[in-house]
Scaffold this motif. Structure first.
Motif: not given
Ligand code: PLZ
Length: 446
Positions: A132-133, A162, A261, A264, A290
């Motif tokens: 996702g990031a 992250r 975005d 989720q 996801k």
């Molecule tokens: N954007 C809206 O929910 C990932 C992260 C859990 P990645 N959410 C769970 C954790 O503690 O790391 C998320 C999201 C939204 C971006 C992301 C990022 O997605 O696949 O974890 O990079």
């Protein structure tokens, strides 16, 4: 060693044969402590051997009810039939070539499917990534290339990832950002619509956010505005009606790329293909991950063809992005969503969960809010009669659920929100049983 089979055929029951954790999980945790960096935490102290339908089996033979779907990932269920079938076929054919070197159909099939299911009927194109990031980072890259502008508008309580840029875009310090700066520049934060806490109409909250972006950043500097249509990690906040459309309109009028975005909230989770669909908002770009691929790592940026094509050839990519096995899994997950009308199933699950949560709220004044859409629901816990967050109670209820064999997750800026994200493959009776356990956990911690 006999093969361990998970998937929808697993007995759909909550069954505890040891304490949580049992001896086998406790030993595995000890190994984890030796070999895995402490920075990688785990919510539950169990080690998984199989999962499917609505249950997770641990190393001691305990069967837990899953209300988390691996953080909104296994919406089609763990080891769902169409996912495993297509993945098996693909791993037997080839596992990787790198789409940027020698391409293959699965990648293009996923992009074609994304054009169909994402909001809007304009010409769309996609690019695929691993997380996702990474999708969010690339959506920002694309909007900068398209507009020639630098600034990125984000919101209070947002979570976008992250990596360095997405840490800058994420709101919460602990645990996501603390000690990891300096962060990427040109990221500006605006106030969100948070009905429980601001009491503003969607229009008023949008006017407040737009004023911040307009006066503190300036429309001529803004490449994009990035927003989760329903917040994820930030607390499942559903903005007041009218907030998202007003923001989208303002972006369009000012040449700012509007990025939803939906990492989720996407792929049937909220009772429609995407959370944007509930208010008919059509984003310029949408980021997904996801739930798209039934548990395999795959992410995407999908959007207006002319925007997507504003990047020079070779400007987007990555070694593994759109890996053929992950693409096969996504095609399998989409097949499951269509065949079993999982958007409809999410609405039914949502009604069932709302029933349970409204009843719970009536008996527990610590529950200040019940919110969400479809199978993405949450309760926010506050000191009774106030909006002062009660994170301690949320943690106590969470731990009690885990001990009783239900996998629950918290979220929110203050850690005081309890979120419920069951796999859409969970049977009704198991869902009801899980909420019985949640109710008992509230009683036991009162
Ligand atoms: N954007 C809206 O929910 C990932 C992260 C859990 P990645 N959410 C769970 C954790 O503690 O790391 C998320 C999201 C939204 C971006 C992301 C990022 O997605 O696949 O974890 O990079």
């Amino acid at each position: 060693m006999s093969a361990i089979t998970g998937g929808p055929g697993l007995p759909q029951q909550r069954r505890l044969v040891t304490d949580i954790p049992g001896p086998a999980s406790a030993a595995a945790l000890e190994r984890k402590r030796t070999h895995v960096a402490d920075g990688v935490g785990t919510v539950l102290p169990i080690f998984v051997t199989a999962a499917g339908g609505g249950v997770i089996i641990d190393a001691d033979g305990n069967s837990l009810i899953d209300l988390g779907s691996g953080i909104a990932v296994t919406s089609v269920g763990n080891a769902a039939a169409a996912v495993t079938r297509r993945v098996h076929e693909q791993v037997d054919a080839f596992t990787h070539t790198c789409f940027m070197v020698t391409p293959y159909d699965g990648y293009v099939d996923v992009c074609a499917a994304l054009a169909e299911v994402t909001p809007g009927d304009h010409a769309k194109k996609s690019a695929l990534f691993n997380s996702g990031a990474e999708a969010v980072e690339n959506a920002v890259k694309i909007s900068r290339a398209a507009t020639g502008r630098d600034a990125v508008g984000v919101f209070d309580h947002a979570y976008h990832g992250r990596t360095n840029l997405t840490m800058a875009m994420t709101a919460k310090n602990m645990p996501y950002k603390h000690g990891f700066g300096p962060f990427a520049g040109e990221v500006y934060r605006a106030p969100l619509s948070y009905p429980l806490r601001d009491g503003l109409s969607g229009e008023a909250a949008a006017a407040r956010a737009i004023d911040v972006l307009d006066k503190q950043v300036g429309v001529d500097n803004l490449a994009c505005v990035v927003i989760e249509p329903i917040l994820g990690e930030g607390g499942f906040v559903v903005p007041a009606e009218g907030f998202l459309p007003a923001l989208a309109e303002w972006c369009t009028a000012n040449g700012i790329v509007y990025i939803a975005d939906e990492i989720q909230s996407g792929f049937c989770r909220t009772g429609d293909w995407f959370a944007c669909d509930h208010e008919g908002v059509v984003p310029d770009l949408v980021t997904t991950a996801k739930g798209m691929a039934g548990g395999l790592p795959l992410a995407a940026v999908t959007g207006r063809a002319e925007l997507m094509d504003s990047v020079h050839v070779g400007g987007l990519g990555g070694t593994y992005g759109g890996n053929p096995v992950a693409c096969a899994a996504a095609l399998g997950a989409l097949e499951e969503m269509r065949t079993h009308d999982l958007a409809g199933r999410a609405r039914t699950i949502g009604e069932r969960m709302s029933g349970h949560l409204d009843k719970l709220r009536a008996g527990h004044p610590v529950i200040a809010d019940v919110r969400g859409r479809g199978a993405m629901m949450a309760i926010e816990l506050c000191k009774p009669g106030t909006t002062e967050p009660d994170a301690a109670r949320a943690a106590a209820v969470n731990a009690a659920c885990h001990r009783a064999g239900v996998v629950t997750l918290t979220c929110g800026t203050w850690g005081n929100v309890f979120r419920f994200l069951p796999p859409l493959s969970i049977p009704d009776d198991l869902l009801d049983e899980a909420f019985g356990v949640v109710a008992e956990a509230f009683m036991a911690t009162a």
